[in-house]
Design a protein around this motif. Structure first.
Motif, PDB file in Angstrom:
ATOM      1  N   UNK A  86       0.830  -1.201   0.000  1.00 37.40           N
ATOM      2  CA  UNK A  86       0.000   0.000   0.000  1.00 37.40           C
ATOM      3  C   UNK A  86       0.869   1.257   0.000  1.00 37.40           C
ATOM      4  N   UNK A  87       1.962   1.243   0.753  1.00 34.14           N
ATOM      5  CA  UNK A  87       2.867   2.397   0.781  1.00 34.14           C
ATOM      6  C   UNK A  87       3.450   2.655  -0.602  1.00 34.14           C
ATOM      7  N   UNK A  88       3.824   1.584  -1.287  1.00 39.39           N
ATOM      8  CA  UNK A  88       4.361   1.730  -2.640  1.00 39.39           C
ATOM      9  C   UNK A  88       3.302   2.312  -3.583  1.00 39.39           C
ATOM     10  N   UNK A  89       2.086   1.796  -3.508  1.00 43.02           N
ATOM     11  CA  UNK A  89       1.017   2.292  -4.377  1.00 43.02           C
ATOM     12  C   UNK A  89       0.677   3.757  -4.087  1.00 43.02           C
ATOM     13  N   UNK A  90       0.645   4.118  -2.812  1.00 44.90           N
ATOM     14  CA  UNK A  90       0.358   5.515  -2.441  1.00 44.90           C
ATOM     15  C   UNK A  90       1.486   6.425  -2.936  1.00 44.90           C
ATOM     16  N   UNK A  91       2.736   5.995  -2.786  1.00 40.53           N
ATOM     17  CA  UNK A  91       3.865   6.806  -3.249  1.00 40.53           C
ATOM     18  C   UNK A  91       3.803   7.014  -4.756  1.00 40.53           C
ATOM     19  N   UNK A  92       3.513   5.950  -5.505  1.00 40.73           N
ATOM     20  CA  UNK A  92       3.397   6.080  -6.960  1.00 40.73           C
ATOM     21  C   UNK A  92       2.258   7.030  -7.320  1.00 40.73           C
ATOM     22  N   UNK A  93       1.149   6.916  -6.617  1.00 37.59           N
ATOM     23  CA  UNK A  93       0.018   7.805  -6.872  1.00 37.59           C
ATOM     24  C   UNK A  93       0.337   9.263  -6.588  1.00 37.59           C
ATOM     25  N   UNK A  94       1.033   9.514  -5.487  1.00 36.12           N
ATOM     26  CA  UNK A  94       1.395  10.892  -5.131  1.00 36.12           C
ATOM     27  C   UNK A  94       2.395  11.480  -6.128  1.00 36.12           C
ATOM     28  N   UNK A  95       3.344  10.661  -6.569  1.00 39.12           N
ATOM     29  CA  UNK A  95       4.307  11.132  -7.569  1.00 39.12           C
ATOM     30  C   UNK A  95       3.578  11.462  -8.874  1.00 39.12           C
ATOM     31  N   UNK A  96       2.679  10.589  -9.274  1.00 43.43           N
ATOM     32  CA  UNK A  96       1.904  10.835 -10.492  1.00 43.43           C
ATOM     33  C   UNK A  96       1.066  12.090 -10.385  1.00 43.43           C
ATOM     34  N   UNK A  97       0.454  12.312  -9.219  1.00 38.20           N
ATOM     35  CA  UNK A  97      -0.344  13.516  -9.025  1.00 38.20           C
ATOM     36  C   UNK A  97       0.529  14.763  -9.077  1.00 38.20           C
ATOM     37  N   UNK A  98       1.716  14.691  -8.488  1.00 38.16           N
ATOM     38  CA  UNK A  98       2.643  15.831  -8.534  1.00 38.16           C
ATOM     39  C   UNK A  98       3.072  16.151  -9.954  1.00 38.16           C
ATOM     40  N   UNK A  99       3.355  15.112 -10.736  1.00 35.11           N
ATOM     41  CA  UNK A  99       3.724  15.335 -12.143  1.00 35.11           C
ATOM     42  C   UNK A  99       2.568  15.935 -12.930  1.00 35.11           C
ATOM     43  N   UNK A 100       1.362  15.438 -12.674  1.00 34.80           N
ATOM     44  CA  UNK A 100       0.181  15.973 -13.367  1.00 34.80           C
ATOM     45  C   UNK A 100      -0.020  17.447 -13.033  1.00 34.80           C
TER      46      UNK A 100
END
Length: 81
Positions: A45-59
């Motif tokens: 879950x931590x990995x998935x949340x980190x990937x999601x947050x990075x993607x949101x930051x890039x967006x």
């Protein structure tokens, strides 16, 4: 992001998503009879949340860049008088 309330709200939001995703992964493992440890689910879950947050930051960064490009294109250049 200098407002302390905004930082606190972002922290709790990410923490809530992580906890919800951890429990969801753990329950899915139980339901499909493929048990996983709670620690393993928490790490996933931590990995998935980190990937999601990075993607949101890039967006958000791309959106801000596009908006600044539009503003720059619309603003008149220096006038020669």
């Amino acid at each position: 992001m200098t407002d302390p309330n905004r930082k606190r709200r972002a922290y709790w939001s990410v923490t809530a998503w992580w906890m919800l995703l951890t429990v969801t992964l753990w329950l899915l493992g139980k339901a499909t009879e493929q048990p996983a440890t709670l620690a393993g689910c928490a790490a996933s879950a931590a990995l998935l949340v980190a990937i999601g947050e990075i993607g949101d930051g890039l967006r958000r960064g791309r959106k801000a860049h596009r908006l600044s490009q539009k503003r720059r294109a619309r603003s008149p250049g220096p006038r020669s008088g």
